[in-house]
Design an enzyme around this catalytic site. Sequence first.
Site, PDB file in Angstrom:
ATOM      1  N   SER A  26       0.830  -1.200   0.000  1.00 41.93           N
ATOM      2  CA  SER A  26       0.000   0.000   0.000  1.00 41.93           C
ATOM      3  C   SER A  26       0.862   1.246   0.000  1.00 41.93           C
ATOM      4  CB  SER A  26      -0.910   0.023   1.229  1.00 41.93           C
ATOM      5  OG  SER A  26      -0.144   0.219   2.403  1.00 41.93           O
ATOM      6  N   LYS A  27       0.224   2.399  -0.200  1.00 44.04           N
ATOM      7  CA  LYS A  27       0.945   3.667  -0.216  1.00 44.04           C
ATOM      8  C   LYS A  27       1.635   3.933   1.120  1.00 44.04           C
ATOM      9  CE  LYS A  27      -1.990   5.832  -3.713  1.00 44.04           C
ATOM     10  NZ  LYS A  27      -2.953   6.899  -4.029  1.00 44.04           N
ATOM     11  N   ARG A  28       1.087   3.377   2.188  1.00 41.98           N
ATOM     12  CA  ARG A  28       1.672   3.595   3.517  1.00 41.98           C
ATOM     13  C   ARG A  28       3.031   2.927   3.667  1.00 41.98           C
ATOM     14  NH1 ARG A  28      -3.649   2.511   4.652  1.00 41.98           N
ATOM     15  NH2 ARG A  28      -3.176   0.374   5.230  1.00 41.98           N
TER      16      ARG A  28
END
Length: 502
Positions: free
Chosen positions: A253-255
């Site tokens: 994910s972007k995280r």
Amino acid sequence: MKIRTRYAPSPTGRMHVGNLRTALYEYLIARHEDGEFILRIEDTDQERFVEGALDIIYRTLEETGLDYDEGPDKPGDCGPYVQSERVSAGIYMEYAKKLVEKGEAYYCFCTKERLESLKTTVAGKEIMLYDKHCLHLPKEEIQANLDAGMPFVIRQNIPDEGTTTFVDDIYGAITVENKELDDMVLIKSDGFPTYNFANVVDDHLMGITHVVRGNEYLSSTPKYIRLYEAFGWEPPVFVHLPLITDEEHHKLSKRSGHSSFEDLVEQGFLPEAIVNYVALLGWSPEGNEEIFSMQDLIKVFDYRRVNKSPAVFDMVKLRWMNGEYIKSMEFEEYEKYAMPYILKAFKCEGNCADTITTSDGAVLSWESILKILELMKTRIEIFPDIPEKIDFFDTLPEYDPAMYTHKKMKTNSENSLETLKETLPVLEAQEDYSLDALHDVIMGYIEKKGVKNGVVLWPLRTAVSGKQSTPGGAFEIMEILGKEESLRRIRIGIELLEKEVH
């Protein structure tokens, strides 16, 4: 039949690693078979459009070497290559109405309120299965609604009975019950096509032979198949790719901080290394080789060797691979990448003269800076590692005299102090501080002393660096620092050890 693949990104931000893999595999499938690779921009979801995202797409494809044969800026015979322009041309509405005429689709005038009432919860997830209410409207009522300008969507008409089967080249034959498939929207109330419908129409009209995408689309593929069958078109070859997870086996994910190509470039990874690594996320070559140029990949890539199991994005392996690319770089190119980080370590922003004055006041020649560059080439995995590894050249850090004690080297505070005191006059008398000259004079002292090399070299390296780990040994460091600064640091080491011993 000529192989034609397409990369069809949505302009919604940075290019996710999964999207880059899709583009890369589509590119390799086409190039491996001497086929054609097309770029199509899917901007039908206007709400998700991000300003500047188109530039990111073009820039990323250029930096990764994924040159396309047709696209918005390389028009061929199948344009336009931007879906919003195809909407303006009336392409999707034309084909949706053809399905309506064949009974394979229908107008739906249901309000948002009615659709909300159809929602139900299945396995803790809220879903909406349309009840085909508008399928049975009389033709007169449908025409009256259209004439009155009533908002509508066009839905796919999927039978309640029977099954739909398709073959994926990775996952094999997959069959689903038609009753599990929703009558998905083909044309939205704003006149734009849905992603699924536009894909099918465009892929057919552009002659796409192979469709590559993530396996999260496996569940929607039966709806695609039914559209192909409704039109009487030959479906393309489907290649669904495994999920990419992080080291904790969670979806990337972007995280995670490394989910996009630009994230990785900003962290100091080379585009070529990123492409090489991404190629191995789900695909494996026949042999054990892991370093591939783009031309190598084109030659050996066989999409049938794609795995079904999730691919783990391993930052440790990517760092290793990037280091291998750095090692193999021509020095001139390596210098271009590395020099900004070298200058940063010496707090030398912008233009620097032929010499650099360190924070400790030492003057390093440009020849010395180039020697630091040479030292680092085989000792880093990403360029941002450089400043932390060489900051001791700029200023001697405060360090614990306990560092002089090393079990393997058989050193302690007492014999280290003795070494530094005895080598200091030797090095004071030495005028030539070249690598070979320093080696000869210190090795001569070691031979005369009759001790192991480490007993002398460990204290010397500790004194001139103040670090336990350095790029290069005592001789390389002293050659770069020069006589005056090397002696100053050795004297500091003596003072530290004298306090420790006494």
